[in-house]
Structures are given as structure tokens and as C-alpha cells.
Scaffold this motif. Structure first.
Motif, PDB file in Angstrom:
ATOM      1  N   ASP A 268      12.077  23.982 -22.476  1.00 39.91           N
ATOM      2  CA  ASP A 268      12.609  24.407 -23.536  1.00 39.91           C
ATOM      3  C   ASP A 268      11.076  24.211 -24.522  1.00 39.91           C
ATOM      4  O   ASP A 268      10.224  24.182 -23.681  1.00 39.91           O
ATOM      5  CB  ASP A 268      13.297  23.521 -24.422  1.00 39.91           C
TER       6      ASP A 268
ATOM      7  N   LYS B  59      10.287  22.968 -27.124  1.00 36.67           N
ATOM      8  CA  LYS B  59       8.752  22.229 -27.075  1.00 36.67           C
ATOM      9  C   LYS B  59       8.722  20.968 -25.886  1.00 36.67           C
ATOM     10  O   LYS B  59       7.565  21.156 -26.163  1.00 36.67           O
ATOM     11  CB  LYS B  59       9.739  21.037 -27.968  1.00 36.67           C
TER      12      LYS B  59
ATOM     13  N   LEU C 292       5.908  22.997 -24.729  1.00 35.88           N
ATOM     14  CA  LEU C 292       4.002  22.897 -25.464  1.00 35.88           C
ATOM     15  C   LEU C 292       3.717  21.227 -24.733  1.00 35.88           C
ATOM     16  O   LEU C 292       2.986  20.913 -24.976  1.00 35.88           O
ATOM     17  CB  LEU C 292       4.434  23.033 -27.033  1.00 35.88           C
ATOM     18  N   ARG C 293       4.461  20.427 -25.046  1.00 35.29           N
ATOM     19  CA  ARG C 293       4.445  19.001 -24.543  1.00 35.29           C
ATOM     20  C   ARG C 293       3.527  19.503 -22.899  1.00 35.29           C
ATOM     21  O   ARG C 293       2.787  18.015 -23.175  1.00 35.29           O
ATOM     22  CB  ARG C 293       5.295  18.205 -24.626  1.00 35.29           C
TER      23      ARG C 293
ATOM     24  N   THR D 205      -0.654  28.601 -28.441  1.00 35.09           N
ATOM     25  CA  THR D 205      -0.300  27.595 -29.528  1.00 35.09           C
ATOM     26  C   THR D 205      -0.962  25.780 -28.719  1.00 35.09           C
ATOM     27  O   THR D 205      -0.888  25.523 -29.318  1.00 35.09           O
ATOM     28  CB  THR D 205       0.921  27.613 -29.541  1.00 35.09           C
TER      29      THR D 205
END
Length: 544
Positions: A283, A285, A288-289, A322
């Protein structure tokens, strides 16, 4: 479980005359009654010294000798000779605490679960077992064990108590491996057996220059890379998610970070590749991690250039944008890596690249991470009669200001001019002075002892050895510096910005230290629990 199952303590030994007697004595001193001690001599070539010690115990132990074949072959022979329902390995240079087996049997009886292997905390010592540093393991749920031993190398095999049927079902030690035979077997056993942690110290591990991990450093690095690559590829999705708290993409990239920090670049490459292959399934999140962690572990070498290119193909543009905002210091790290030392560390200081919340020297210089050494350093100075101390580099003096050193003269030196001026303004007083110095080439102020914490880990071999030679040329009697005692190999800095160094391994090859203080480091999720400061005499150090 039988009321008092028979336990075989198996001791493989090669040229062990210096320490074998202490190990056997600690085995025979167990408070648990139903034991046997099996000693296998793996072809020692010490003129019969090892055999003489073993045979001196008569029928109190089982003794056998074989041609040299490595510790795995000696362990396997001991397993075949052993009659116990459980087996417990003891290295010939380590010691058991008297209650080890009794406490482990009591624990197994309490939990009442078959197919269980128990392990525990341990301590490390150099000269006297009474002067040891405790290593506390955090302990993990059994379902996370294989992930944990992949991301950390803190498990000590001599703390284990293993049911015999674990060997019957999972096989013995792999005799083709010289340094990683233990972790290879634990990983295999963990597929069928639960590994459960007992938070007590049952083993005292001796740190000395003749250890196999030190003498076979090159072999250890090669075998560890291959072993960890296999571990990464063998972990299933549930293990990755349970161990990391995220989907497989996150689990793999967390492994890559750990391996890169420990110097296992091939294994890091494997973990990074698998992370990126699973990235599209994660997903937002998790994506991004994953990219944030990828940024933190570096992008300048070939591995991460390829990773960035693959991420660019997989991730939407908004995710990449991001991620770039999440880790703005990435470009700073890359930008300073190849600068001369003075310019490099000046930028580190002015731009706070280490990212320390309290100290610009980084999180390792906060009051939590320095709690142990703020007590131990003055004790060492007093014990060795040190009257003057050179702190090289001194950093921003965030934690040192809280230490009562008890010396007549303290000189803090650093390569960063702005930092030295700040220190002079805030902290100079009678007996405390600061100077701007390039440790690699400038003449150093004279002092009895040079303290150099968290310095060489940021430098190439060439720069580190240059500084060490300059330290010795200053005429100082002692060096107190950082070392990571559990590392089985060192790696040059390359394109990285930091890596742990074991100063007793090549290219430094320091002897056993006079003093060793474990810092109780909790950084990196306790991934650096072996971080220590150690004391050496310069007369004992060779830098040719």
C-alpha cells in the motif's frame, strides 16, 4: 518431558590448552545432576597439550580425538557420541554459569511445550570472567525468530538447550561451513521447533585474538554473505510481515538496511532486489516507508543506482516525489562522501547530517547512549594513572561536559573550526582546552591517553590507519577507542558513511584489549549491542 532428562554438554576443541580446563570445570560444576560432558579434540597440533588436559579428567568426561575437520565436524562427532535427551554446546574458550541447565530444564517443564529450543542472554569478557559485560537479548515471539536472526547476529549458540530429536529431524551441522555452521542449523531447526528466550545470563563468552571468527575473517565474510542471501530467500511472507510489522516489501528492505550496516553487501543486494519486486503489491504507506529506508542506506554504489532505477519504473511519480521530501538529507550524505576530511566533517556539523536531536555528533552522543561510559571512563583513567587526556575528536562536548574525568589536563580536538570555537566559548576553563586539529596530519598535543570514540568508523582504512599512526607518534601511552566486538569481519568504507569496526580484525589486528567496556548501545533496534570502548597500549599496536 522426563523428570530429569539426561543432558550432554558437547565441547569441540582445537589447540585449546589455554582455556579448555576452565570450560570443562564450568560444565562439571552444573547444579543439574543428570549430565555427561563430551569433549572432541579436532586434530589439535599443540604437542599433546590439549589431549593431556582432557585425559586428566579420566572417566568424568567422554573424550575422543579425530583429524582436523573444523568445528562443525567436531560437533557432529560429539552429537553421535552423546547419550543425552538434550544437547548443550559449550565452546572450549567459554564458560557456563552453574545454574544454566537446571534453569533451562525448569523453564521447559513450566511451559510444557514439546519441540522447543531455549536460548538466553550472555556476557562477554576479555581477561577475567568476573569483569564481564552483559548482552541482553530483546527476545522475540517464536514466529519471528528466523527473521530476527537474519536481521541481527546477537544469538549465542552456547546458550541453547536442544532436544536430540531436533538433530534427528533437521540434520546436523553443515561441515562444509567453517564459520556459519551454527546459524545455518538454527535457521533450519526454527522451521520445525519453537525458539524461546529466557532473559537470564547463562554463558560467559571469552573475547580473545585466537578466536576462529577473528583468524578466519575473510572466510567469515564470504560465508555470512552466502548464508544471509539464503536466509532472505527462504523467509516466507508471514515471517517478513511479523518480523518487520509491514508487508514483504518493508520486511525485505529492513533486512537490506541491517545487512548494509553490517557490511554484507551481497546479502543487502538480494534483500533490496526482493523488496523492489514486492513493492507494487504494497500500500501507499508501505511504499513510502520502503523508499525512505532505501534512501537512508545509500544510493551512490552500483547496488542502489540499480535500485533507484527499478523504483522509478515501479513507483508512481507522486510516491517518488514524496519519498524525496521525506529524506532531504540523502543528497547531503552523498554530496559530502568524497570531500576532503576537513570539508566533509564541517558540512556534517553545520548541516546536522548525523541528525542528532540533542547533539550534532549524532544520537550516539546523547545522554542515554553515553550513560555507561560516563561512569566507566573516569574509572579507567584513575586505574591507569592517567593525568592528561586528548579527546580526538571531541565533537560538540554535549555529553563530555557531564563527566568528571579527574585529570589535570583535558584537550579536546576536532577538525571543524566552528565547533572548536563554540566549545572554547562555552566550556574552556582551567584544565580544559580545545584546539582545531586535523588528526590525519597535524602534530598532536602530548597526553598520557588518547580517547577516540566514533571516529574511525566514519573513515576509510587508509585514513583510519593514517590517524592511528599519528596518534602513536604523539607519544601517548594509551588508546581508548570504539570497537564492535561481535563483528566477524571488517569492510572498507567505500561509498558508505559509517560501518562498525572490530579493531581486533584486519587491517588493524589489535591484540586483546587491557580493558573492555560494553556501552549498552540501543541504537538501531539493539543491532549494535556489541558496541564498546576498549583500552590498548600504543606499544602493543603495529600499523605497518
Amino acid at each position: 518431558m522426563r523428570v530429569e532428562p539426561k543432558i550432554s554438554i558437547i565441547i569441540p576443541v582445537f589447540n585449546g590448552a589455554d582455556f579448555l580446563e576452565e570450560a570443562i570445570d564450568s560444565a562439571l560444576a552444573q547444579t543439574y545432576p543428570n549430565i555427561e560432558v563430551v569433549v572432541v579434540n579436532d586434530g589439535s597440533n599443540d604437542g599433546g597439550a590439549t589431549e593431556k588436559i582432557a585425559r586428566g579428567y579420566g572417566d568424568r568426561i567422554v573424550y575422543a580425538a579425530k583429524p582436523n575437520g573444523g568445528v562443525a565436524s567436531a560437533l557432529n562427532m560429539a552429537i553421535e557420541l552423546a547419550k543425552g535427551d538434550y544437547l548443550s554446546w559449550l565452546s572450549h574458550d567459554d564458560l557456563y554459569t552453574p545454574q544454566k541447565l537446571q534453569r533451562q530444564v525448569d523453564f521447559l517443564r513450566t511451559i510444557g511445550e514439546p519441540d522447543t529450543i531455549v536460548y538466553s542472554d550472555f556476557s562477554v569478557f576479555t581477561k577475567s570472567s568476573d569483569q564481564d559485560s552483559i548482552i541482553r537479548l530483546r527476545g522475540v515471539p517464536a514466529e519471528q525468530f528466523r527473521y530476527w536472526i537474519t536481521v541481527e547476529n546477537s544469538l549465542h549458540g552456547c546458550t541453547l538447550l536442544i532436544p536430540r530429536n531436533a538433530f534427528e529431524r533437521c540434520g546436523n551441522f553443515n561441515e562444509s561451513l567453517r564459520t556459519t555452521q551454527d546459524y545455518d542449523l538454527w535457521f533450519r531447526m526454527a522451521q520445525e521447533f519453537r525458539f524461546v528466550h529466557i532473559p537470564e545470563v547463562f554463558v560467559k563468552a571469552r573475547n580473545h585474538a585466537q578466536q576462529g571468527s577473528i583468524k578466519m575473517a575473510d572466510t567469515a565474510l564470504r560465508e555470512c554473505n552466502a548464508l544471509l542471501c539464503n536466509f532472505v530467500e527462504s523467509l516466507n511472507a508471514d515471517e517478513l510481515s511479523s518480523g518487520s510489522g509491514g508487508p514483504p516489501a518493508v520486511g525485505y528492505i529492513e533486512l537490506a538496511r541491517s545487512m548494509k550496516m553490517r557490511g554484507f553487501t551481497e546479502a543487502a543486494s538480494t534483500a533490496t532486489r526482493l523488496s523492489l519486486q514486492n513493492l507494487a503489491k504494497a500500500d501507499m504507506k508501505a511504499q513510502l516507508r520502503t523508499v525512505e529506508i532505501l534512501a537512508k542506506i545509500g544510493t551512490t554504489d552500483m547496488l542502489h543506482r540499480k535500485a533507484k532505477a527499478l523504483a522509478k519504473k515501479i513507483l508512481p511519480r507522486w510516491v517518488r516525489s514524496t519519498a524525496a521530501a521525506v529524506k532531504p538529507s540523502l543528497g547531503l550524505v552523498d554530496a559530502v562522501n568524497n570531500l576532503p576530511l576537513k570539508e566533509k566533517f564541517s558540512k556534517v556539523y553545520t548541516q546536522n547530517i548525523f541528525g542528532g536531536a540533542d547533539s550534532r555528533s549524532g544520537a550516539g552522543s546523547d545522554l542515554t547512549q553515553t550513560e555507561v561510559i560516563r561512569t566507566e571512563i573516569p574509572a579507567i583513567l584513575q586505574k591507569y594513572g592517567v593525568k592528561s587526556m586528548l579527546d580526538a575528536p571531541c565533537g560538540d562536548w554535549f555529553w563530555m561536559q557531564h563527566v568528571h574525568l579527574g585529570v589535570a589536563r583535558y584537550i579536546g580536538v576536532d577538525i571543524v573550526d566552528a565547533l572548536i570555537e563554540k566549545n572554547r566559548t562555552q566550556f574552556s576553563k582551567d584544565g580544559v582546552e580545545f584546539a582545531s586539529v586535523d588528526l590525519s596530519k597535524d602534530n598532536l598535543p602530548s597526553a598520557d591517553l588518547i580517547f577516540s570514540r566514533d571516529c574511525l568508523v566514519h573513515l576509510s582504512y587508509a585514513d583510519a590507519l593514517k590517524i592511528l599512526r599519528n596518534f602513536k607518534a604523539s607519544g601517548a601511552a594509551y588508546l581508548l577507542t570504539t570497537t564492535f566486538t561481535d563483528r566477524s569481519s571488517n569492510e572498507d568504507l567505500g561509498d558508505g558513511f559509517w560501518r562498525p569496526l572490530n579493531m581486533q580484525l584486519a587491517p588493524f589486528n589489535f591484540p586483546a584489549p587491557l580493558e573492555l567496556v560494553n556501552e549498552k548501545c540501543t541504537e538501531g533496534g539493539n543491532g549494535f549491542a556489541d558496541k564498546s570502548i576498549a583500552l590498548w597500549r600504543f606499544d602493543d599496536l603495529k600499523f605497518d
